[in-house]
Write a protein that holds these residues in place. Structure first.
Motif, PDB file in Angstrom:
ATOM      1  N   GLY A  73       0.814  -1.205   0.000  1.00 29.09           N
ATOM      2  CA  GLY A  73       0.000   0.000   0.000  1.00 29.09           C
ATOM      3  C   GLY A  73       0.849   1.256   0.000  1.00 29.09           C
ATOM      4  O   GLY A  73       2.060   1.216   0.236  1.00 29.09           O
ATOM      5  N   VAL A  74       0.228   2.393  -0.267  1.00 28.75           N
ATOM      6  CA  VAL A  74       0.935   3.659  -0.343  1.00 28.75           C
ATOM      7  C   VAL A  74       0.332   4.655   0.628  1.00 28.75           C
ATOM      8  O   VAL A  74      -0.811   4.503   1.071  1.00 28.75           O
ATOM      9  N   ILE A  75       1.112   5.665   0.948  1.00 28.64           N
ATOM     10  CA  ILE A  75       0.645   6.733   1.831  1.00 28.64           C
ATOM     11  C   ILE A  75       1.206   8.050   1.311  1.00 28.64           C
ATOM     12  O   ILE A  75       2.276   8.091   0.696  1.00 28.64           O
ATOM     13  N   CYS A  76       0.472   9.129   1.527  1.00 28.60           N
ATOM     14  CA  CYS A  76       0.961  10.448   1.133  1.00 28.60           C
ATOM     15  C   CYS A  76       0.427  11.497   2.084  1.00 28.60           C
ATOM     16  O   CYS A  76      -0.509  11.245   2.853  1.00 28.60           O
ATOM     17  N   ALA A  77       1.045  12.658   2.052  1.00 27.27           N
ATOM     18  CA  ALA A  77       0.547  13.840   2.753  1.00 27.27           C
ATOM     19  C   ALA A  77       0.202  14.869   1.705  1.00 27.27           C
ATOM     20  O   ALA A  77       0.966  15.079   0.761  1.00 27.27           O
ATOM     21  N   SER A  78      -0.947  15.509   1.847  1.00 26.01           N
ATOM     22  CA  SER A  78      -1.368  16.439   0.803  1.00 26.01           C
ATOM     23  C   SER A  78      -2.415  17.393   1.327  1.00 26.01           C
ATOM     24  O   SER A  78      -3.224  17.041   2.188  1.00 26.01           O
ATOM     25  N   ALA A  79      -2.403  18.616   0.758  1.00 27.37           N
ATOM     26  CA  ALA A  79      -3.455  19.586   1.050  1.00 27.37           C
ATOM     27  C   ALA A  79      -4.731  19.261   0.296  1.00 27.37           C
ATOM     28  O   ALA A  79      -5.746  19.917   0.483  1.00 27.37           O
ATOM     29  N   GLY A  80      -4.686  18.281  -0.592  1.00 32.34           N
ATOM     30  CA  GLY A  80      -5.925  17.865  -1.246  1.00 32.34           C
ATOM     31  C   GLY A  80      -5.776  17.332  -2.644  1.00 32.34           C
ATOM     32  O   GLY A  80      -6.269  16.258  -2.965  1.00 32.34           O
ATOM     33  N   ARG A  96      -4.049  -0.280  -1.701  1.00 29.43           N
ATOM     34  CA  ARG A  96      -4.497   0.533  -0.579  1.00 29.43           C
ATOM     35  C   ARG A  96      -3.808   1.897  -0.607  1.00 29.43           C
ATOM     36  O   ARG A  96      -2.621   1.993  -0.918  1.00 29.43           O
ATOM     37  N   ALA A  97      -4.547   2.947  -0.293  1.00 30.03           N
ATOM     38  CA  ALA A  97      -3.978   4.300  -0.227  1.00 30.03           C
ATOM     39  C   ALA A  97      -4.460   4.991   1.039  1.00 30.03           C
ATOM     40  O   ALA A  97      -5.669   5.112   1.268  1.00 30.03           O
ATOM     41  N   VAL A  98      -3.499   5.431   1.855  1.00 29.37           N
ATOM     42  CA  VAL A  98      -3.798   6.216   3.050  1.00 29.37           C
ATOM     43  C   VAL A  98      -3.384   7.649   2.762  1.00 29.37           C
ATOM     44  O   VAL A  98      -2.244   7.905   2.364  1.00 29.37           O
ATOM     45  N   ILE A  99      -4.288   8.582   2.959  1.00 31.16           N
ATOM     46  CA  ILE A  99      -4.047   9.980   2.625  1.00 31.16           C
ATOM     47  C   ILE A  99      -4.120  10.814   3.894  1.00 31.16           C
ATOM     48  O   ILE A  99      -5.177  10.891   4.528  1.00 31.16           O
ATOM     49  N   VAL A 100      -3.008  11.443   4.269  1.00 31.90           N
ATOM     50  CA  VAL A 100      -2.990  12.323   5.447  1.00 31.90           C
ATOM     51  C   VAL A 100      -3.136  13.758   4.960  1.00 31.90           C
ATOM     52  O   VAL A 100      -2.331  14.237   4.156  1.00 31.90           O
ATOM     53  N   MET A 101      -4.154  14.448   5.465  1.00 34.02           N
ATOM     54  CA  MET A 101      -4.485  15.792   5.008  1.00 34.02           C
ATOM     55  C   MET A 101      -4.568  16.732   6.205  1.00 34.02           C
ATOM     56  O   MET A 101      -5.014  16.329   7.286  1.00 34.02           O
ATOM     57  N   PRO A 102      -4.146  18.007   6.039  1.00 35.17           N
ATOM     58  CA  PRO A 102      -4.311  18.978   7.133  1.00 35.17           C
ATOM     59  C   PRO A 102      -5.789  19.156   7.477  1.00 35.17           C
ATOM     60  O   PRO A 102      -6.670  18.996   6.625  1.00 35.17           O
ATOM     61  N   THR A 103      -6.036  19.490   8.719  1.00 38.44           N
ATOM     62  CA  THR A 103      -7.424  19.696   9.147  1.00 38.44           C
ATOM     63  C   THR A 103      -8.066  20.888   8.452  1.00 38.44           C
ATOM     64  O   THR A 103      -9.290  21.034   8.470  1.00 38.44           O
ATOM     65  N   THR A 104      -7.255  21.769   7.836  1.00 40.16           N
ATOM     66  CA  THR A 104      -7.772  22.948   7.140  1.00 40.16           C
ATOM     67  C   THR A 104      -8.166  22.653   5.696  1.00 40.16           C
ATOM     68  O   THR A 104      -8.634  23.544   4.992  1.00 40.16           O
ATOM     69  N   THR A 105      -8.007  21.423   5.236  1.00 38.37           N
ATOM     70  CA  THR A 105      -8.304  21.071   3.853  1.00 38.37           C
ATOM     71  C   THR A 105      -9.793  21.252   3.566  1.00 38.37           C
ATOM     72  O   THR A 105     -10.640  20.820   4.361  1.00 38.37           O
ATOM     73  N   PRO A 106     -10.165  21.894   2.433  1.00 43.77           N
ATOM     74  CA  PRO A 106     -11.577  22.031   2.088  1.00 43.77           C
ATOM     75  C   PRO A 106     -12.291  20.676   2.053  1.00 43.77           C
ATOM     76  O   PRO A 106     -11.736  19.682   1.572  1.00 43.77           O
ATOM     77  N   GLN A 107     -13.495  20.652   2.562  1.00 45.60           N
ATOM     78  CA  GLN A 107     -14.248  19.405   2.675  1.00 45.60           C
ATOM     79  C   GLN A 107     -14.452  18.729   1.324  1.00 45.60           C
ATOM     80  O   GLN A 107     -14.479  17.497   1.234  1.00 45.60           O
ATOM     81  N   ILE A 108     -14.554  19.519   0.270  1.00 45.70           N
ATOM     82  CA  ILE A 108     -14.769  18.951  -1.058  1.00 45.70           C
ATOM     83  C   ILE A 108     -13.610  18.031  -1.443  1.00 45.70           C
ATOM     84  O   ILE A 108     -13.795  17.014  -2.117  1.00 45.70           O
ATOM     85  N   LYS A 109     -12.395  18.350  -0.995  1.00 46.07           N
ATOM     86  CA  LYS A 109     -11.232  17.522  -1.307  1.00 46.07           C
ATOM     87  C   LYS A 109     -11.213  16.262  -0.451  1.00 46.07           C
ATOM     88  O   LYS A 109     -10.841  15.184  -0.919  1.00 46.07           O
ATOM     89  N   ARG A 114     -12.184  10.192  -0.269  1.00 46.51           N
ATOM     90  CA  ARG A 114     -12.944   9.042   0.249  1.00 46.51           C
ATOM     91  C   ARG A 114     -13.808   8.405  -0.830  1.00 46.51           C
ATOM     92  O   ARG A 114     -13.977   7.188  -0.854  1.00 46.51           O
ATOM     93  N   ALA A 115     -14.332   9.213  -1.748  1.00 50.91           N
ATOM     94  CA  ALA A 115     -15.153   8.676  -2.826  1.00 50.91           C
ATOM     95  C   ALA A 115     -14.345   7.784  -3.760  1.00 50.91           C
ATOM     96  O   ALA A 115     -14.898   6.898  -4.421  1.00 50.91           O
ATOM     97  N   ARG A 116     -13.028   8.009  -3.811  1.00 47.41           N
ATOM     98  CA  ARG A 116     -12.163   7.194  -4.674  1.00 47.41           C
ATOM     99  C   ARG A 116     -11.483   6.062  -3.912  1.00 47.41           C
ATOM    100  O   ARG A 116     -10.515   5.477  -4.393  1.00 47.41           O
ATOM    101  N   GLY A 117     -11.985   5.779  -2.724  1.00 49.61           N
ATOM    102  CA  GLY A 117     -11.470   4.643  -1.977  1.00 49.61           C
ATOM    103  C   GLY A 117     -10.286   4.938  -1.097  1.00 49.61           C
ATOM    104  O   GLY A 117      -9.749   4.024  -0.448  1.00 49.61           O
ATOM    105  N   GLY A 118      -9.832   6.179  -1.043  1.00 49.21           N
ATOM    106  CA  GLY A 118      -8.702   6.524  -0.186  1.00 49.21           C
ATOM    107  C   GLY A 118      -9.122   6.616   1.268  1.00 49.21           C
ATOM    108  O   GLY A 118     -10.253   6.977   1.590  1.00 49.21           O
ATOM    109  N   GLU A 119      -8.207   6.257   2.164  1.00 47.05           N
ATOM    110  CA  GLU A 119      -8.446   6.372   3.599  1.00 47.05           C
ATOM    111  C   GLU A 119      -7.944   7.744   4.054  1.00 47.05           C
ATOM    112  O   GLU A 119      -6.747   7.946   4.233  1.00 47.05           O
ATOM    113  N   ALA A 120      -8.849   8.699   4.202  1.00 48.62           N
ATOM    114  CA  ALA A 120      -8.470  10.069   4.560  1.00 48.62           C
ATOM    115  C   ALA A 120      -8.236  10.179   6.061  1.00 48.62           C
ATOM    116  O   ALA A 120      -9.097   9.817   6.864  1.00 48.62           O
TER     117      ALA A 120
END
Length: 506
Positions: A73-80, A96-109, A114-120
């Protein structure tokens, strides 16, 4: 060429991106080009399946991973936007993809990941904090880290944008503008274009409150910012990449800075030409292109701006619409002092002439002077200077607040307050037709002895303007006041007994 100094031309030509990405159009922004007397082309990366260029680098990196790495599986950090690229790539590859995002990330992102199967996973208030959490989590769970920008394969994937630009525009290109966050986009684009067309300028664009690359290039080493502004959240990076910095040192001609108002104006420009709405970071390159062309006094130039993303929250558009005209210098915000006596308000309005009033805030403060907060449309700064001088000549001194952040963000909504010294005040909500002369008709029909004690108006782009007016009307003038309302013919609702008025204004 050693692995420490990869051949980016070869890597870009061999990049694997088109399993998920499309070759986006290079469109002439016809209306904007006419207005600025230059040819501005938009490289429409906002039209990608994830509405951002980021899937190019993400997929190219993941396509180079071993079966064993993918299986873990893969993991990344991203603003969106990188997050969505990784999520879509993982979905296509079945990993598997785990995506770590800042709490300030717009909800649309977040929802898109999550819609594409990523674990946000939301962690930290900035990219750096999210990045640190992603590294820790990846080490703990044995996941392969996919860096959002500081990786040769990610950079090469983004560089395919430069390849497409040169293929799509065979003629000379004076400059290509790219937004800079960590630097992956501009590093890839510059590495390709400078190898084939070294005379084309590569210009990076950052916000004034997130200028890590500009500072780093000036210092000759990477500079870490203490804090960054979050309006353009996709480029809110405190510390640029090591490899991206090296490439920018080698290939980028300059970095230009723009503010939030300029970004809002660029979002509006793209909407007027394409009917598409960019996110702030997505409009950054165009804002920089406009600033650069204006600075150079350029005419007839051909430039390209990469519109890098369109993932924005709908409620962000309220701020964008509010600030776009100021950013384009087509709206001026003024504080005007007028004497508190009959006829002063009418004189002020007559001096505004045929200019469209976009906002008007006034509340009675003292018997001598009134302070008015007003927004007016202008053609350019020269017209503003002439208006301020005209007001001054008529003893109505004005202060230009168009560049005052406190005034634009807060004071404009706080003008007013209680005025207990105002007697016989009547409060009415009016609907004024949004056309020249509507306000003067109101003033022409108003009794000269009825002092205006409150006035609030803001243009909301509808057919009728919503106006709140306070007038001091003695009880014996009630019949005449009703005649005034009938004669005016505007829709009017009395709010004198409204509890909000009594609590905050009465």
């Amino acid at each position: 060429m050693s692995s420490a100094c990869p051949d980016y031309l070869e890597r870009i030509l061999n990049a694997q991106v088109y399993d998920v990405a499309i070759e986006t159009p290079l469109d002439l922004a016809a209306n904007l080009s006419r207005r600025v007397d230059n040819r501005i082309y938009l490289k429409r990366e906002d039209m990608q399946p994830v509405f951002s260029f980021k899937l190019r680098g993400a997929y190219n990196k993941m396509s180079k991973l071993s079966p064993e790495q993918l299986a873990r599986g893969v993991i990344c950090a991203s603003a969106g936007n990188h997050a969505q690229g990784v999520a879509l790539s993982a979905q296509r590859m079945g990993v598997r993809a785990v995506i770590v995002m800042p709490t300030t990330t717009p909800q649309i992102k977040v929802d898109a990941v999550r819609a594409r199967g990523g674990e946000a996973v939301l962690a930290g208030e900035s990219f750096d904090e999210a990045y640190a959490h992603a590294v820790e989590l990846g080490d703990r769970e044995g996941l392969t880290f996919v860096h959002p920008y500081d990786d040769p394969e990610v950079i090469a994937g983004q560089g395919t944008i430069g390849m497409e630009i040169l293929r799509q525009h065979a003629g000379p290109i004076d400059a290509v503008f790219c937004a800079i966050g960590g630097g992956g986009l501009i590093a890839g684009v510059a590495a390709y274009i400078k190898r084939l067309r070294p005379n084309t300028r590569i210009v990076g664009v950052e916000t004034v409150d997130a200028d890590a690359m500009k500072r780093s290039l000036a210092a000759g080493e990477r500079v870490r910012l203490q804090s960054v502004g979050l309006f353009a959240d996709g480029t809110a990076v405190k510390f640029v990449g090591e490899e991206t910095f090296r490439l920018c040192q080698q290939y980028v001609d300059e970095v230009i800075l723009v503010d939030n108002d300029a970004i809002c104006a660029a979002i509006k420009d793209v909407f007027e030409d394409t009917r598409s709405i960019l996110e702030p970071s997505g409009a950054l390159a165009l804002a920089g292109a406009k600033a650069w062309l204006a600075r150079e006094g350029a005419h007839g130039r051909a430039v390209v701006a990469v519109t890098s993303g369109a993932n924005t929250n709908f409620d962000r558009l309220r701020f964008v619409a509010e600030r776009a005209e100021v950013g384009e210098q087509r709206e001026a915000v003024l504080a005007v002092t007028i004497p508190e006596k009959p006829g002063s308000f009418r004189l002020f309005c007559s001096l505004l002439g045929s200019r469209n009033v976009t906002e008007f805030n006034y509340r009675y403060a003292d018997p001598q002077n009134a302070h008015i907060f007003v927004g007016v449309t202008i053609q350019d700064r020269g017209e503003l200077a002439r208006l301020v001088e005209s007001l001054k000549q008529h003893d109505l001194p004005a202060v230009d607040l168009s560049d005052d952040e406190l005034a634009k963000s807060h004071v404009r909504y706080m003008v007013g307050g209680r005025a207990p010294q105002v007697d016989n005040e009547r409060i009415y909500r009016f609907s004024f037709p949004e056309r020249p002369g509507a306000l003067m008709k109101f003033l022409d029909n108003l009794h000269t002895d009825w002092n205006i004690s409150l006035f609030h108006y803001r243009n909301h782009g509808s057919d009728f303007g919503r106006v709140l007016v306070g007038m001091q009307v003695p009880p014996q003038d009630q019949s005449e006041f009703q005649d005034f309302l009938d004669r005016l013919g505007y829709e009017a609702v009395e709010e004198t007994d409204n509890p909000a008025y009594k609590l905050f204004l009465g």
